[in-house]
Every structure is written in structure tokens, then in C-alpha cells.
Design a protein around this motif. Sequence first.
Motif, mmCIF file in Angstrom:
data_model
loop_
_atom_site.group_PDB
_atom_site.id
_atom_site.type_symbol
_atom_site.label_atom_id
_atom_site.label_comp_id
_atom_site.label_asym_id
_atom_site.label_seq_id
_atom_site.Cartn_x
_atom_site.Cartn_y
_atom_site.Cartn_z
ATOM 1 N N PHE A 12 0.849 -1.193 0.000
ATOM 2 C CA PHE A 12 0.000 0.000 0.000
ATOM 3 C C PHE A 12 0.882 1.240 0.000
ATOM 4 O O PHE A 12 1.795 1.381 0.820
ATOM 5 N N GLU A 13 0.593 2.145 -0.922
ATOM 6 C CA GLU A 13 1.354 3.394 -1.031
ATOM 7 C C GLU A 13 0.434 4.551 -0.686
ATOM 8 O O GLU A 13 -0.490 4.877 -1.435
ATOM 9 N N ALA A 14 0.681 5.166 0.472
ATOM 10 C CA ALA A 14 -0.170 6.268 0.925
ATOM 11 C C ALA A 14 0.019 7.496 0.044
ATOM 12 O O ALA A 14 1.110 7.759 -0.469
ATOM 13 N N LYS A 15 -1.051 8.257 -0.122
ATOM 14 C CA LYS A 15 -1.011 9.454 -0.954
ATOM 15 C C LYS A 15 -0.055 10.493 -0.382
ATOM 16 O O LYS A 15 0.577 11.264 -1.124
ATOM 17 N N ASN A 16 0.071 10.516 0.952
ATOM 18 C CA ASN A 16 0.957 11.495 1.584
ATOM 19 C C ASN A 16 2.418 11.050 1.594
ATOM 20 O O ASN A 16 3.296 11.765 2.099
ATOM 21 N N LEU A 24 -7.868 6.153 9.011
ATOM 22 C CA LEU A 24 -7.891 5.759 7.605
ATOM 23 C C LEU A 24 -6.893 6.592 6.811
ATOM 24 O O LEU A 24 -6.829 7.820 6.952
ATOM 25 N N VAL A 25 -6.127 5.889 5.970
ATOM 26 C CA VAL A 25 -5.144 6.545 5.120
ATOM 27 C C VAL A 25 -5.471 6.217 3.668
ATOM 28 O O VAL A 25 -5.669 5.047 3.327
ATOM 29 N N TYR A 26 -5.542 7.245 2.817
ATOM 30 C CA TYR A 26 -5.886 7.042 1.414
ATOM 31 C C TYR A 26 -4.620 6.808 0.582
ATOM 32 O O TYR A 26 -3.578 7.423 0.830
ATOM 33 N N GLY A 27 -4.719 5.894 -0.387
ATOM 34 C CA GLY A 27 -3.572 5.639 -1.250
ATOM 35 C C GLY A 27 -3.910 4.632 -2.325
ATOM 36 O O GLY A 27 -5.086 4.417 -2.654
ATOM 37 N N VAL A 28 -2.879 4.001 -2.871
ATOM 38 C CA VAL A 28 -3.078 3.015 -3.938
ATOM 39 C C VAL A 28 -2.532 1.672 -3.483
ATOM 40 O O VAL A 28 -1.580 1.586 -2.711
ATOM 41 N N LEU A 29 -3.151 0.627 -3.984
ATOM 42 C CA LEU A 29 -2.757 -0.742 -3.675
ATOM 43 C C LEU A 29 -2.056 -1.332 -4.891
ATOM 44 O O LEU A 29 -2.559 -1.215 -6.022
ATOM 45 N N ARG A 30 -0.912 -1.941 -4.684
ATOM 46 C CA ARG A 30 -0.134 -2.473 -5.799
ATOM 47 C C ARG A 30 0.025 -3.986 -5.658
ATOM 48 O O ARG A 30 0.078 -4.515 -4.546
ATOM 49 N N ASP A 31 0.130 -4.674 -6.803
ATOM 50 C CA ASP A 31 0.353 -6.118 -6.777
ATOM 51 C C ASP A 31 1.836 -6.413 -6.615
ATOM 52 O O ASP A 31 2.662 -5.494 -6.446
ATOM 53 N N LYS A 86 4.040 -7.141 -8.677
ATOM 54 C CA LYS A 86 4.894 -6.567 -9.730
ATOM 55 C C LYS A 86 4.927 -5.050 -9.684
ATOM 56 O O LYS A 86 5.577 -4.412 -10.517
ATOM 57 N N GLY A 87 4.181 -4.456 -8.753
ATOM 58 C CA GLY A 87 4.172 -3.002 -8.631
ATOM 59 C C GLY A 87 3.065 -2.325 -9.386
ATOM 60 O O GLY A 87 2.932 -1.090 -9.331
ATOM 61 N N ALA A 88 2.242 -3.075 -10.118
ATOM 62 C CA ALA A 88 1.133 -2.481 -10.869
ATOM 63 C C ALA A 88 0.010 -2.086 -9.919
ATOM 64 O O ALA A 88 -0.252 -2.763 -8.926
ATOM 65 N N VAL A 89 -0.651 -0.993 -10.228
ATOM 66 C CA VAL A 89 -1.738 -0.506 -9.373
ATOM 67 C C VAL A 89 -2.949 -1.418 -9.500
ATOM 68 O O VAL A 89 -3.409 -1.704 -10.610
ATOM 69 N N ILE A 90 -3.438 -1.865 -8.361
ATOM 70 C CA ILE A 90 -4.639 -2.705 -8.330
ATOM 71 C C ILE A 90 -5.881 -1.862 -8.121
ATOM 72 O O ILE A 90 -6.894 -2.030 -8.786
ATOM 73 N N ASP A 91 -5.786 -0.911 -7.166
ATOM 74 C CA ASP A 91 -6.983 -0.161 -6.783
ATOM 75 C C ASP A 91 -6.558 1.073 -5.999
ATOM 76 O O ASP A 91 -5.462 1.138 -5.426
ATOM 77 N N CYS A 92 -7.439 2.055 -5.975
ATOM 78 C CA CYS A 92 -7.318 3.183 -5.051
ATOM 79 C C CYS A 92 -8.176 2.843 -3.837
ATOM 80 O O CYS A 92 -9.361 2.531 -3.991
ATOM 81 N N CYS A 93 -7.584 2.881 -2.651
ATOM 82 C CA CYS A 93 -8.308 2.380 -1.490
ATOM 83 C C CYS A 93 -7.833 3.068 -0.218
ATOM 84 O O CYS A 93 -6.999 3.980 -0.255
ATOM 85 N N TYR A 94 -8.377 2.606 0.901
ATOM 86 C CA TYR A 94 -7.974 3.081 2.215
ATOM 87 C C TYR A 94 -7.293 1.946 2.966
ATOM 88 O O TYR A 94 -7.600 0.768 2.763
ATOM 89 N N ALA A 114 -0.898 -10.345 -3.350
ATOM 90 C CA ALA A 114 0.204 -9.437 -3.034
ATOM 91 C C ALA A 114 0.629 -9.589 -1.583
ATOM 92 O O ALA A 114 1.830 -9.566 -1.265
ATOM 93 N N LEU A 115 -0.339 -9.765 -0.691
ATOM 94 C CA LEU A 115 -0.013 -9.972 0.723
ATOM 95 C C LEU A 115 0.678 -11.313 0.940
ATOM 96 O O LEU A 115 1.595 -11.426 1.763
ATOM 97 N N PHE A 116 0.242 -12.331 0.214
ATOM 98 C CA PHE A 116 0.865 -13.651 0.353
ATOM 99 C C PHE A 116 2.341 -13.589 -0.059
ATOM 100 O O PHE A 116 3.174 -14.316 0.498
ATOM 101 N N GLN A 117 2.668 -12.718 -1.015
ATOM 102 C CA GLN A 117 4.058 -12.550 -1.432
ATOM 103 C C GLN A 117 4.905 -11.931 -0.319
ATOM 104 O O GLN A 117 6.129 -12.045 -0.326
ATOM 105 N N GLN A 118 4.240 -11.311 0.648
ATOM 106 C CA GLN A 118 4.932 -10.698 1.788
ATOM 107 C C GLN A 118 5.026 -11.649 2.977
ATOM 108 O O GLN A 118 5.394 -11.232 4.081
ATOM 109 N N GLY A 119 4.723 -12.922 2.760
ATOM 110 C CA GLY A 119 4.832 -13.908 3.829
ATOM 111 C C GLY A 119 3.581 -14.092 4.644
ATOM 112 O O GLY A 119 3.586 -14.826 5.635
ATOM 113 N N VAL A 120 2.493 -13.449 4.239
ATOM 114 C CA VAL A 120 1.207 -13.611 4.922
ATOM 115 C C VAL A 120 0.547 -14.872 4.385
ATOM 116 O O VAL A 120 0.706 -15.219 3.204
ATOM 117 N N ARG A 121 -0.193 -15.569 5.210
ATOM 118 C CA ARG A 121 -0.917 -16.756 4.741
ATOM 119 C C ARG A 121 -2.423 -16.556 4.877
ATOM 120 O O ARG A 121 -2.888 -15.691 5.630
#
Length: 330
Positions: free
Chosen positions: A33-37, A49-56, A58-66, A99-106
Amino acid sequence: MNDTIAAISSAGGPIGLIRVSGERAIEAVSAVFEAKNGAPLTDAPAQKLVYGVLRDQKGAVIDCCYAVAMHMPHTYTGEPMAELQCHGSTAVLRLALEALFQQGVRQAEAGEFTRRAFLNGKMDLSGAEAVHDLITARTAEAAQNAAAQVMGAVGSPVHEMREELIGMIAHFHAVVDFPDEEIDPLLFDEAAALLHRVTSRLYRMAESYERGRILREGVPCVILGRPNAGKSTLLNALLGRERAIVTPIPGTTRDLIEENVKVGQLLLRVTDTAGLRDTNDPIEQAGIDRAMAEANASSLILAVFDGSTPLARRICWCLPVRRDTERWPF
């Protein structure tokens, strides 16, 4: 419970919620998650709540979210937690989880968030069980009853009674073990009064169980009658839709048809059954046997009579049904 888990925690709709819990929950979400600020989520204030973009991955934008970070111990599970509030697209939520699973989350197991909350002392067993009742509640009354249990309507009184009894036992042991310490003995009348008070309270709680069970599961109700008496028509009328097949041919309904019907504030688990009559058809007889068994297990019977026939010709039942009765009396 050292690993970090994640799961989709929404039931579909325009907003999708992904919940993450564990030691690396905030760190893992911050990585995707990349915060707008421009600030990492790990530095964000708790519960904000923090607004930003969610990336997969590979770094591609998945969604704009909180995103929101929640720090222990003020979380549902008692662990560090984070949540992503995305658009409710199945593709978006799937990519976010990957994307979270790639970070070691199950992937979290069913009920694992509540299990962690119980193991971490955030709720007692009655509260943990009530969470399931709240999720599966089919009426507003059932939801309110389950919510009260989650908030401690059962666990808190039990804990209070336990503390009172432990105090009485401790006083008793002190008198027995230290007779020379001039400890005021616990009077028998006081102990008897405490035991009576606790017993009465437990009985009242036990009596309330049946009401809670009815709110949770509904009242088992069976529709009985002769073939073509209008049983299936009644079920359809209660549901407001064509659930059971209705024809002028006797014996159309062979198997049990169960549906939930709300009558006022009460939930009925209504079961339509085969028409009761003497028959040589083994398949129809099997349906009648099932109807009899269902009647024995039900709390309410809706007996349907054909109003177009004289009363003398209507079926006569002996209710309640005896469990050793082999067939209905006609």
C-alpha cells in the motif's frame, strides 16, 4: 500464532474489506500500500484511515483504497492488525490477497481471527461462540441476542459468580489453615446465602438458554395433513413464492421441504411433508415415515384440513405423536 494471516472479511458489495492480523500485519500491508501522503503505513496513527493506492507483487496498481493500522492491545485479536478497504471486485480482492501472500502472509482459516482473540484473552468462550451466532443470525432479534453475548451478557455474570465463590473458598481455607490468626470465620448463614444466590442466578441463566436457542435456530414446525389438503399451498403462501410443487395429483410431495419463515419476531423452520394416508407405494410410504419422524422432532405442528369435505371425513390425529406409534390413526 507467530505467523501473520489475512482474509477477505466482507460479504460482497461495492466495498471489499481485507483483514490482516499478526506480528507483521502492518508491515505487510505497508509493503503493498502506497499512501497518498508518501508516509509508510507503519508510521500512520492508529485507527486512522489513510488514502492511497494498492499495488500487486509486480508493482502495478490494483486499486485506489484506504488502509488502517491498528496497534495492540487495542485490536480484535489482541495482535497488531491492519485492514484494506478496497472496491468490492472479486478480481481486486484476489490480487490484493496474492500481493499480501508474497509478503509472507498466509490465508486465514475459518474462524481463526476469533480463535486468536479467544487465545489472547480478548473474549471468553461464550463470546467467541456468540460471534458465529452473530454472523449467521437470520433475524434482528437473533442478532441482538448474539451481540449481547459478545459484549459479555453471559461471560461477565459467570465471571462475577466465580470470583464470589473463590472469595468464599479462600476465606474458608484461611480459617482452617490459620486458626490462631483471629480471622473472622465465615458464618454458615453467609455462605448458604451466597450459594443460594449463585444457584438461583445460574438457574435463571439456564432457563434463558431455550429462548436464545429459539432466537438462533428458530422453532421447528411441521405441516401435516392428508394428500391434497393444501400443505404445499400453505408453505408457498407463507414464503410468498412458489417453493413447493402444487398439483391436483395426490402424493405429489414425497420428500421433506424445509424453509425459514419469519412470523412477527419469531423464526419458524417450516417443513412441508408427504400427505398422510394408507398406501402400498413404498416410495410414498417412505415419505410418510419421514413426515412422522419430523413431527416427533418438531415443537409445533400445523395441521391442515380440507375445508371442502365434511368434518366427519377429515383425518383425526392423536397429538402429540407417540414415539412408539407405527402409523398415524385415521
